[in-house]
Design a protein around this motif. Structure first.
Motif, short mmCIF file in Angstrom:
data_model
loop_
_atom_site.label_atom_id
_atom_site.label_comp_id
_atom_site.label_asym_id
_atom_site.label_seq_id
_atom_site.Cartn_x
_atom_site.Cartn_y
_atom_site.Cartn_z
N GLY A 56 0.82 -1.19 0.00
CA GLY A 56 0.00 0.00 0.00
C GLY A 56 0.86 1.25 0.00
O GLY A 56 2.07 1.18 -0.21
N PRO A 57 0.26 2.41 0.24
CA PRO A 57 1.01 3.66 0.26
C PRO A 57 1.94 3.73 1.47
O PRO A 57 1.72 3.05 2.48
CB PRO A 57 -0.09 4.73 0.35
N SER A 58 2.97 4.54 1.36
CA SER A 58 3.92 4.70 2.46
C SER A 58 3.75 6.03 3.18
O SER A 58 4.29 6.22 4.26
CB SER A 58 5.36 4.56 1.96
N PHE A 70 -6.49 6.92 9.14
CA PHE A 70 -5.31 6.10 8.85
C PHE A 70 -4.07 6.82 9.36
O PHE A 70 -3.24 7.30 8.58
CB PHE A 70 -5.20 5.84 7.35
N PRO A 71 -3.92 6.92 10.68
CA PRO A 71 -2.80 7.68 11.25
C PRO A 71 -1.48 6.93 11.16
O PRO A 71 -1.45 5.71 10.93
CB PRO A 71 -3.22 7.86 12.72
N ASP A 72 -0.39 7.67 11.34
CA ASP A 72 0.92 7.03 11.43
C ASP A 72 0.98 6.13 12.65
O ASP A 72 0.40 6.45 13.70
CB ASP A 72 2.03 8.08 11.52
N GLY A 75 5.30 7.92 16.25
CA GLY A 75 5.55 9.36 16.27
C GLY A 75 4.27 10.16 16.22
O GLY A 75 3.15 9.65 16.38
N GLY A 76 4.40 11.45 15.97
CA GLY A 76 3.24 12.35 15.98
C GLY A 76 2.71 12.67 14.61
O GLY A 76 1.92 13.59 14.46
N GLY A 77 3.13 11.94 13.57
CA GLY A 77 2.62 12.19 12.25
C GLY A 77 3.51 13.14 11.48
O GLY A 77 4.51 13.65 11.98
N PRO A 78 3.13 13.42 10.24
CA PRO A 78 3.99 14.22 9.36
C PRO A 78 4.13 15.67 9.80
O PRO A 78 5.08 16.34 9.42
CB PRO A 78 3.28 14.12 8.00
N ASN A 79 3.19 16.16 10.61
CA ASN A 79 3.23 17.56 11.04
C ASN A 79 3.87 17.73 12.41
O ASN A 79 3.89 18.83 12.96
CB ASN A 79 1.81 18.15 11.06
N HIS A 90 9.57 8.11 11.26
CA HIS A 90 8.92 8.30 9.97
C HIS A 90 9.14 7.08 9.08
O HIS A 90 8.20 6.61 8.42
CB HIS A 90 9.46 9.55 9.28
N ARG A 91 10.34 6.56 9.05
CA ARG A 91 10.63 5.38 8.24
C ARG A 91 9.84 4.17 8.73
O ARG A 91 9.31 3.40 7.93
CB ARG A 91 12.13 5.08 8.25
N ALA A 92 9.77 4.03 10.06
CA ALA A 92 9.03 2.90 10.63
C ALA A 92 7.55 3.01 10.30
O ALA A 92 6.90 2.01 9.96
CB ALA A 92 9.24 2.85 12.14
N SER A 93 6.99 4.23 10.38
CA SER A 93 5.59 4.44 10.06
C SER A 93 5.31 4.16 8.59
O SER A 93 4.29 3.54 8.24
CB SER A 93 5.17 5.88 10.40
N ALA A 94 6.20 4.62 7.73
CA ALA A 94 6.03 4.39 6.30
C ALA A 94 6.05 2.90 5.97
O ALA A 94 5.23 2.41 5.18
CB ALA A 94 7.13 5.11 5.52
N GLU A 95 6.96 2.17 6.59
CA GLU A 95 7.06 0.73 6.35
C GLU A 95 5.83 0.01 6.86
O GLU A 95 5.28 -0.89 6.19
CB GLU A 95 8.31 0.18 7.03
N PHE A 96 5.36 0.40 8.06
CA PHE A 96 4.17 -0.22 8.64
C PHE A 96 2.95 0.06 7.76
O PHE A 96 2.13 -0.83 7.51
CB PHE A 96 3.95 0.34 10.05
#
Length: 209
Positions: A56-58, A70-72, A75-79, A90-96
Motif C-alpha cells: 500500500g502507500p507509504s 489512517f494515522p501514522d 511518532g506524531g505524524g507528518p506535522n 517516519h521510516r518505521a511508520s512508512a514501512e508499517f
C-alpha cells in the motif's frame, strides 16, 4: 429501546430507529464509504493472493479526515516537530503503512457496508398515530448479530473521527459544541457528531455489559 442499543441475549444488539434516523445513518455511512474510497479488487485474471499481499502507500493521506482514520503508527505524524528519533519513526511508520493500510481500508469499508446493508434490510413499521402518510412516523427495530455489532461499532467510531476532524474537535472535548447557536452553519454536523457519540457509547455499553 428507542434512542439506544439494548442487548439481544446472544451477544448482539438492537435499537429502534425512526425513518429520519435511518435516512441520516444511511447517508452518513455512504459518505464514509465515498471518503474511504473503493476497495481493491483483483483485476481479471490476477491472482487474489498476490492482490492481497500488494503493498500500500507509504505516506499518510493528504485529506485531514482520512489521515485521522489512517494515522501514522509511530511518532506524531507528518506535522509533528522533528525530534531525535523523528526520521527513524517516519521510516518505521512508512514501512508499517505499506503493509497494513490496504487491509485496514478494506476492513473500514466492510464496516461501512455492513451499516448500509443492515439499514436497507429494514422493513419500516407504521408509527403510533396510524399508517405511514396518515400522521404516523414509520420506523423499525434494527437487530444486529454479534459480528454485525462490532462492524457497526467500527463504523460509528470512524464517522465520529471523520466528522470530529471536519469540526476541528480536539482531545474529544465537545463541550463547546453544545453552545453553538442554531444559525451556525456547523450546527447540523455538530448534532450528527453528538448523536453518533451517544449511539457509540450505548453500543459499547451493550456489548461490554
Amino acid at each position: 429501546m428507542a434512542g439506544h442499543f439494548e442487548a439481544t441475549g446472544d451477544g448482539g444488539a438492537a435499537i429502534a430507529l425512526d425513518e429520519v434516523e435511518i435516512s441520516i445513518l444511511r447517508s452518513l455511512a455512504v459518505q464514509l464509504l465515498e471518503l474511504i474510497g473503493p476497495g481493491d479488487e483483483p483485476a481479471d485474471g490476477e491472482d487474489p493472493l498476490s492482490a492481497l499481499l500488494a503493498e500500500g502507500p507509504s505516506e499518510p493521506p493528504s485529506d485531514a479526515a482520512l489521515a485521522r482514520l489512517f494515522p501514522d503508527a509511530y511518532g506524531g505524524g507528518p506535522n509533528a516537530e522533528p525530534g531525535e528519533n523523528g526520521e527513524e519513526e517516519h521510516r518505521a511508520s512508512a514501512e508499517f503503512r505499506r503493509f497494513t493500510e490496504n487491509d485496514l481500508r478494506a476492513r473500514k469499508r466492510e464496516d461501512g457496508l455492513a451499516v448500509v446493508r443492515a439499514l436497507d434490510s429494514l422493513s419500516p413499521d407504521p408509527g403510533p398515530s396510524g399508517p405511514e402518510g396518515a400522521g404516523g412516523t414509520s420506523g423499525a427495530v434494527l437487530t444486529l448479530k454479534p459480528e454485525e455489532s462490532k462492524q457497526w461499532l467500527g463504523a460509528l467510531n470512524d464517522l465520529r473521527l471523520a466528522i470530529g476532524t471536519r469540526l476541528e474537535v480536539r482531545d474529544d472535548d465537545s463541550s463547546e459544541l453544545y453552545a453553538l447557536p442554531d444559525e451556525d452553519p456547523r450546527k447540523p454536523m455538530v448534532m450528527a457528531y453528538l448523536w453518533l457519540g451517544g449511539l457509540q457509547e450505548s453500543l459499547v455499553e451493550t456489548l461490554t455489559s
